[in-house]
Scaffold this motif. Structure first.
Motif, PDB file in Angstrom:
ATOM      1  N   ALA A  30      37.637  47.065  87.201  1.00 46.69           N
ATOM      2  CA  ALA A  30      38.260  46.223  86.758  1.00 46.69           C
ATOM      3  C   ALA A  30      39.820  47.593  87.566  1.00 46.69           C
ATOM      4  O   ALA A  30      40.915  47.102  87.669  1.00 46.69           O
ATOM      5  N   LYS A  31      39.140  48.532  88.623  1.00 46.30           N
ATOM      6  CA  LYS A  31      40.444  49.534  89.301  1.00 46.30           C
ATOM      7  C   LYS A  31      41.014  48.607  90.204  1.00 46.30           C
ATOM      8  O   LYS A  31      41.129  47.360  90.266  1.00 46.30           O
ATOM      9  N   THR A  32      42.286  48.594  89.782  1.00 50.20           N
ATOM     10  CA  THR A  32      44.042  48.742  90.245  1.00 50.20           C
ATOM     11  C   THR A  32      44.511  47.626  89.940  1.00 50.20           C
ATOM     12  O   THR A  32      45.513  46.474  90.280  1.00 50.20           O
ATOM     13  N   MET A 198      27.092  43.817  93.911  1.00 49.77           N
ATOM     14  CA  MET A 198      28.598  43.764  94.057  1.00 49.77           C
ATOM     15  C   MET A 198      29.423  41.859  93.490  1.00 49.77           C
ATOM     16  O   MET A 198      28.044  42.090  93.639  1.00 49.77           O
ATOM     17  N   SER A 199      30.203  42.921  94.705  1.00 48.41           N
ATOM     18  CA  SER A 199      31.378  40.830  94.905  1.00 48.41           C
ATOM     19  C   SER A 199      29.915  40.343  95.511  1.00 48.41           C
ATOM     20  O   SER A 199      29.697  39.434  95.515  1.00 48.41           O
ATOM     21  N   ASN A 200      29.658  40.362  96.685  1.00 48.24           N
ATOM     22  CA  ASN A 200      28.807  40.232  97.956  1.00 48.24           C
ATOM     23  C   ASN A 200      27.513  40.455  97.561  1.00 48.24           C
ATOM     24  O   ASN A 200      26.924  39.375  98.307  1.00 48.24           O
ATOM     25  N   GLY A 216      33.901  42.917  90.864  1.00 50.48           N
ATOM     26  CA  GLY A 216      35.776  43.196  91.114  1.00 50.48           C
ATOM     27  C   GLY A 216      36.359  41.440  91.114  1.00 50.48           C
ATOM     28  O   GLY A 216      36.375  41.109  91.029  1.00 50.48           O
ATOM     29  N   THR A 217      36.004  41.865  92.921  1.00 50.66           N
ATOM     30  CA  THR A 217      36.658  41.182  93.805  1.00 50.66           C
ATOM     31  C   THR A 217      36.278  39.321  93.372  1.00 50.66           C
ATOM     32  O   THR A 217      37.324  38.584  93.202  1.00 50.66           O
ATOM     33  N   VAL A 218      35.312  39.228  92.962  1.00 47.13           N
ATOM     34  CA  VAL A 218      35.375  37.639  92.680  1.00 47.13           C
ATOM     35  C   VAL A 218      36.083  36.830  92.083  1.00 47.13           C
ATOM     36  O   VAL A 218      35.987  36.307  90.931  1.00 47.13           O
TER      37      VAL A 218
HETATM   38  C1  LIG Z   1      34.457  48.493  92.820  1.00 49.85           C
HETATM   39  C2  LIG Z   1      33.793  48.577  92.465  1.00 49.85           C
HETATM   40  C3  LIG Z   1      31.967  47.658  92.496  1.00 49.85           C
HETATM   41  C4  LIG Z   1      33.426  46.285  92.721  1.00 49.85           C
HETATM   42  O1  LIG Z   1      33.198  45.909  94.042  1.00 49.85           O
HETATM   43  P1  LIG Z   1      33.646  44.399  94.487  1.00 49.85           P
HETATM   44  O2  LIG Z   1      33.467  44.417  95.968  1.00 49.85           O
HETATM   45  O3  LIG Z   1      35.068  44.434  94.764  1.00 49.85           O
HETATM   46  O4  LIG Z   1      33.096  43.343  93.496  1.00 49.85           O
HETATM   47  C5  LIG Z   1      31.507  47.882  91.934  1.00 49.85           C
HETATM   48  N1  LIG Z   1      31.140  49.024  92.060  1.00 49.85           N
HETATM   49  C6  LIG Z   1      31.665  49.734  91.969  1.00 49.85           C
HETATM   50  C7  LIG Z   1      31.435  51.206  91.414  1.00 49.85           C
HETATM   51  C8  LIG Z   1      33.077  49.937  92.713  1.00 49.85           C
HETATM   52  O5  LIG Z   1      34.003  51.002  92.400  1.00 49.85           O
END
Ligand SMILES: *Cc1c(COP(=O)(O)O)cnc(C)c1O
Length: 225
Positions: A30-32, A198-200, A216-218
């Motif tokens: 949830a950053k930002t 993560m998202s990708n 996050g992004t997705v």
């Molecule tokens: C931002 C972040 C994510 C998610 O990244 P996205 O590419 O936006 O899904 C996952 N893990 C960590 C540690 C992050 O800082």
């Protein structure tokens, strides 16, 4: 803009949930993001929020009263530990004895036990946080003596690639390390969670054995800094 985005978040949560198997935990990175966005994600079924910064987590926790879990997924500075142990239900980024001892000390004073994951620098990149795979077991044996920590697994970011297939070897290697440590059956060490993807890359990470993904992004859309 915000209201449109909230509808999108709802759809995104539904999409991600149907694309991950049962038993894989979804952490909303949830950053930002704004509290409204995080609240919408929670209403759509998110139950774990990941934060990278203690201060951001503090603000978010004040705005969100829902009974969700909070995971620290960013690099934790020792001078932020006192606050962090009051804000988080799990710290995914333990990577040194010094940090572990600081967490232990503040958890002891609150009489709580903190579930933690070890962050593995699976890409062996010199500028990255996390410990080198070769040092993981030694660190586990050292911090396993700390009574107010509970080691529950490993976390890795892995190098960032445009093509997530390139991340697969690092996920694979981290799973092998996870299994090796698990087989050692070290008393009090529960190798339950493997947090990667993560998202990708989360689909590939799940194929390679992840049971926590951090997205996050997705989920929320592109980040605007
Ligand atoms: C931002 C972040 C994510 C998610 O990244 P996205 O590419 O936006 O899904 C996952 N893990 C960590 C540690 C992050 O800082």
């Amino acid at each position: 803009m915000i209201n449109n985005n909230l509808d999108v978040i709802r759809q995104n949560v539904a999409y991600i949930k149907q694309s991950i198997p049962p038993g894989v935990l979804l952490v909303a990175a949830a950053k930002t993001r704004l509290p409204d966005e995080v609240r919408e994600a929670i209403q759509a079924g998110i139950s774990i929020i990941g934060q990278n910064y203690v201060q951001e987590a503090e603000i978010m926790r004040q705005a969100i009263s829902d009974p969700v879990q909070w995971h620290m997924i960013g690099h934790l500075q020792r001078n932020k530990v006192k606050k962090a142990v009051q804000l988080f239900n799990m710290i995914e980024t333990i990577d040194s004895v010094r940090l572990a001892k600081e967490v232990n000390k503040h958890c002891a004073s609150l009489d709580i036990i903190m579930p933690v994951l070890l962050e593995i620098n699976s890409g062996k990149e010199s500028n990255k946080t996390g410990i080198l795979p070769v040092n993981a077991e030694k660190l586990i044996l050292q911090i396993n003596k700390l009574p107010n920590l509970r080691i529950q697994g490993l976390m890795t970011m892995g190098p960032r690639f445009g093509n997530p297939e390139n991340a697969r070897p690092y996920f694979k290697a981290t799973k092998i390390l996870f299994d090796q440590i698990k087989e050692r059956k070290i008393p009090h060490v529960e190798m339950r969670y493997l947090s990667m993807g993560m998202s990708n890359s989360y689909k590939i990470a799940i194929e390679e054995g992840a049971n926590i993904v951090r997205i996050g992004t997705v989920l929320f859309g592109e980040r605007q800094y």
